[in-house]
Design an enzyme around this catalytic site. Structure first.
Site, PDB file in Angstrom:
ATOM      1  N   GLY A 239       7.516  -2.081  20.756  1.00 46.68           N
ATOM      2  CA  GLY A 239       7.466  -0.908  21.621  1.00 46.68           C
ATOM      3  C   GLY A 239       8.055  -1.068  23.000  1.00 46.68           C
ATOM      4  O   GLY A 239       8.186  -0.085  23.737  1.00 46.68           O
ATOM      5  N   GLU A 273       6.076  -7.713  17.559  1.00 43.17           N
ATOM      6  CA  GLU A 273       7.064  -7.085  16.669  1.00 43.17           C
ATOM      7  C   GLU A 273       8.123  -6.305  17.461  1.00 43.17           C
ATOM      8  O   GLU A 273       8.276  -5.096  17.270  1.00 43.17           O
ATOM      9  CB  GLU A 273       6.371  -6.108  15.722  1.00 43.17           C
ATOM     10  N   GLY A 275      11.599  -4.663  18.507  1.00 49.18           N
ATOM     11  CA  GLY A 275      12.840  -4.260  17.839  1.00 49.18           C
ATOM     12  C   GLY A 275      13.857  -3.906  18.902  1.00 49.18           C
ATOM     13  O   GLY A 275      14.761  -4.668  19.228  1.00 49.18           O
ATOM     14  N   ARG A 312      19.984   9.746  17.303  1.00 52.77           N
ATOM     15  CA  ARG A 312      18.964   9.768  18.368  1.00 52.77           C
ATOM     16  C   ARG A 312      19.080  10.989  19.306  1.00 52.77           C
ATOM     17  O   ARG A 312      18.060  11.610  19.605  1.00 52.77           O
ATOM     18  CB  ARG A 312      18.969   8.469  19.175  1.00 52.77           C
ATOM     19  N   CYS A 342      28.856  20.001  11.035  1.00 51.50           N
ATOM     20  CA  CYS A 342      28.580  21.441  11.089  1.00 51.50           C
ATOM     21  C   CYS A 342      27.135  21.729  11.468  1.00 51.50           C
ATOM     22  O   CYS A 342      26.358  22.264  10.657  1.00 51.50           O
ATOM     23  CB  CYS A 342      28.896  22.060   9.735  1.00 51.50           C
TER      24      CYS A 342
HETATM   25  N1  LLP Z   1       6.130  -2.457  14.725  1.00 53.23           N
HETATM   26  C1  LLP Z   1       5.847  -1.303  14.092  1.00 53.23           C
HETATM   27  C2  LLP Z   1       4.677  -1.219  13.241  1.00 53.23           C
HETATM   28  C3  LLP Z   1       6.678  -0.185  14.281  1.00 53.23           C
HETATM   29  O1  LLP Z   1       6.397   0.956  13.668  1.00 53.23           O
HETATM   30  C4  LLP Z   1       7.818  -0.294  15.119  1.00 53.23           C
HETATM   31  C5  LLP Z   1       8.715   0.849  15.344  1.00 53.23           C
HETATM   32  C6  LLP Z   1       8.079  -1.543  15.742  1.00 53.23           C
HETATM   33  C7  LLP Z   1       7.209  -2.593  15.522  1.00 53.23           C
HETATM   34  C8  LLP Z   1       9.269  -1.765  16.637  1.00 53.23           C
HETATM   35  O2  LLP Z   1       9.229  -0.955  17.747  1.00 53.23           O
HETATM   36  P1  LLP Z   1      10.264  -1.176  18.965  1.00 53.23           P
HETATM   37  O3  LLP Z   1       9.986  -2.526  19.581  1.00 53.23           O
HETATM   38  O4  LLP Z   1      11.621  -1.115  18.400  1.00 53.23           O
HETATM   39  O5  LLP Z   1       9.972  -0.053  19.875  1.00 53.23           O
HETATM   40  N2  LLP Z   1      13.715   5.708  15.780  1.00 53.23           N
HETATM   41  C9  LLP Z   1      13.028   5.708  17.050  1.00 53.23           C
HETATM   42  C10 LLP Z   1      12.066   4.550  17.175  1.00 53.23           C
HETATM   43  C11 LLP Z   1      11.051   4.477  16.058  1.00 53.23           C
HETATM   44  C12 LLP Z   1      10.152   3.280  16.126  1.00 53.23           C
HETATM   45  C13 LLP Z   1       9.367   3.142  14.878  1.00 53.23           C
HETATM   46  N3  LLP Z   1       8.514   1.999  14.841  1.00 53.23           N
HETATM   47  C14 LLP Z   1      14.073   5.743  18.169  1.00 53.23           C
HETATM   48  O6  LLP Z   1      15.267   5.770  17.883  1.00 53.23           O
HETATM   49  O7  LLP Z   1      13.716   5.780  19.335  1.00 53.23           O
END
Ligand code: LLP
Length: 422
Positions: A239, A273, A275, A312, A342
């Protein structure tokens, strides 16, 4: 911080001019910087070195095998959410004891595959899922490690579509129900409930929501300890937010300084976790200006990439900086940057003040390393772009541009439709 910079008016990725990459690989093109990915991973690792957490990179952010391999080689684990992501994790040789598996809707087949691989644990999101994993473990005659995903009911102050830790969200289990489950663990003879998990949302730029959520967890863990319910792991999810525009997110160090004291109080092994934090600013989407069209009210820059390549902006109204690969003009103008699809949601920027660009110029859509390619589609029968990874002065093709045949590869026209009839 990232490795995309202007030198003499040309945008570079590490030591390579991005325009040369498009000449070689075509447009649109995803370009990733090796050093940026690595630096972000190492920043997090070093900020938390005192407790040596298992950093499980969240595969969904960018699941290209080269990127997964890069991180796994550095010692990262992987956070997966599907059988497909498990397949990728295995392909890159991620040790099973560094894989954690979340998702509110794991199928029997996916559960079975992950049990057989002996992953570190499942992050379990409901009582029914717990019962199901127990049932499948019994059939396989295995004891399966699980962590309960808690929904701590906190407001992460981010976009409503990427908020996951509020009680109105579908994710996790509230404290009271989790407490009951932990007290009926004998009912789950084939499960080892070894941890707790939270993930409160994505693109979180402040530490306060984490402090709030983790404090709740510390209290809960202490209560459990008193009742001799001893756990081994606390997974604090991902997050961490990044800079897209003017955000001032906490650095890894600031984040660690604030939450380490809390984490240490749990006495548990910490899993993270991340990302977006690792790959978000490590990638750009390069696109070519096809046409410039002035209407009565607007000036549209029409590019060769669309919402199928990067959804996004359409989905979250997300802001991405857009920069010319070559700055030739200092004049500014207000434009909408749109794709060829489109749909009116097919835009990358609205009313954006930009240096003037001409037809056939190239633009870089910045900060697209996370949830860019991984959320792409073939909508409007558009082959997906190629992906390249730059390391210093070398470039590696890490995914070929799709061809028209890739679009129809799996489609079948039934025989009766092929027979000629007037
Ligand atoms: N762990 C779990 C259980 C998750 O559901 C997620 C992301 C992460 C870790 C990684 O989160 P991060 O560190 O990347 O924020 N598509 C959206 C973001 C969706 C995130 C979904 N879950 C966007 O483009 O902003």
């Amino acid at each position: 911080m990232h490795e995309f910079r202007y030198k003499r008016n040309y945008l570079y990725c590490e030591d390579l001019k991005v325009i040369d990459l498009v000449k070689k690989f075509g447009s649109p093109l995803y370009v990733y910087s090796y050093k940026t990915i690595l630096d972000h991973y190492l920043k997090l690792k070093s900020a938390f070195k005192e407790i040596d957490p298992i950093i499980c990179y969240s595969v969904k952010a960018n699941s290209n095998l080269a990127i997964l391999k890069l991180l796994v080689k550095e010692g990262a684990g992987l956070d997966i959410v599907s059988g497909g992501e498990l397949f990728r994790a295995i392909k890159v040789g991620c040790p099973a004891e560094r894989i954690v598996y979340a998702s509110v809707g794991k199928t029997d087949k996916e559960i079975e595959e992950a049990i057989k691989r002996r992953i570190l644990f499942f992050n379990v999101e409901s009582l029914s899922e717990l019962e199901n994993i127990n049932r499948i473990s019994q059939i396989l005659n295995r004891i399966t490690n699980v962590a309960i995903r808690i929904n701590p009911d906190v407001e992460p102050k981010t976009h409503k579509f990427i908020t996951t830790g509020k009680i109105t969200n579908k994710f996790g289990i509230d404290f009271e129900s989790a407490y009951k489950i932990l007290n009926m663990h004998k009912r789950f003879a084939y499960l080892n409930i070894c941890g707790l998990h939270i993930h409160i949302g994505s693109q979180i730029t402040e530490t306060t929501p984490y402090i709030y959520a983790i404090s709740k967890m510390v209290k809960f863990i202490q209560k459990l300890k008193k009742e001799a319910i001893n756990l081994k792991y606390l997974n604090i999810g991902g997050g961490l937010g990044i800079i897209y525009d003017k955000e001032k997110p906490q650095t890894a160090k600031e984040f660690a300084d604030k939450i380490l004291p809390l984490l240490k109080r749990t006495g548990l092994k910490i899993i993270m976790e991340p990302g977006r934090f690792i790959v978000g600013n490590a990638g750009i989407l390069v696109t070519k200006v096809l046409y410039i069209k002035s209407t009565l009210k607007k000036k549209f820059i029409i590019v060769d990439s669309g919402m199928n390549d990067l959804i996004r902006p359409a989905l979250y109204d997300a802001y991405h900086k857009i920069l010319p690969l070559h700055i030739t003009d200092s004049k500014l103008s207000k434009v909408d940057i749109v794709g060829p699809i489109c749909e009116s949601a097919d835009f990358f920027a609205k009313d954006r003040v930009m240096p003037e660009v001409k037809e056939a110029d190239f633009l870089a859509i910045m900060g697209t390393g996370a949830y860019g390619f991984s959320m792409s589609s073939n909508y409007n029968s558009r082959p997906r772009p190629a992906e390249v990874l730059v390391k210093k002065n070398r470039v590696y093709l890490i995914r070929e541009r799709e061809k028209y045949n890739d679009l129809i590869d799996k489609e079948i026209v039934p025989g009766f439709l092929k027979r000629w009839r007037r």
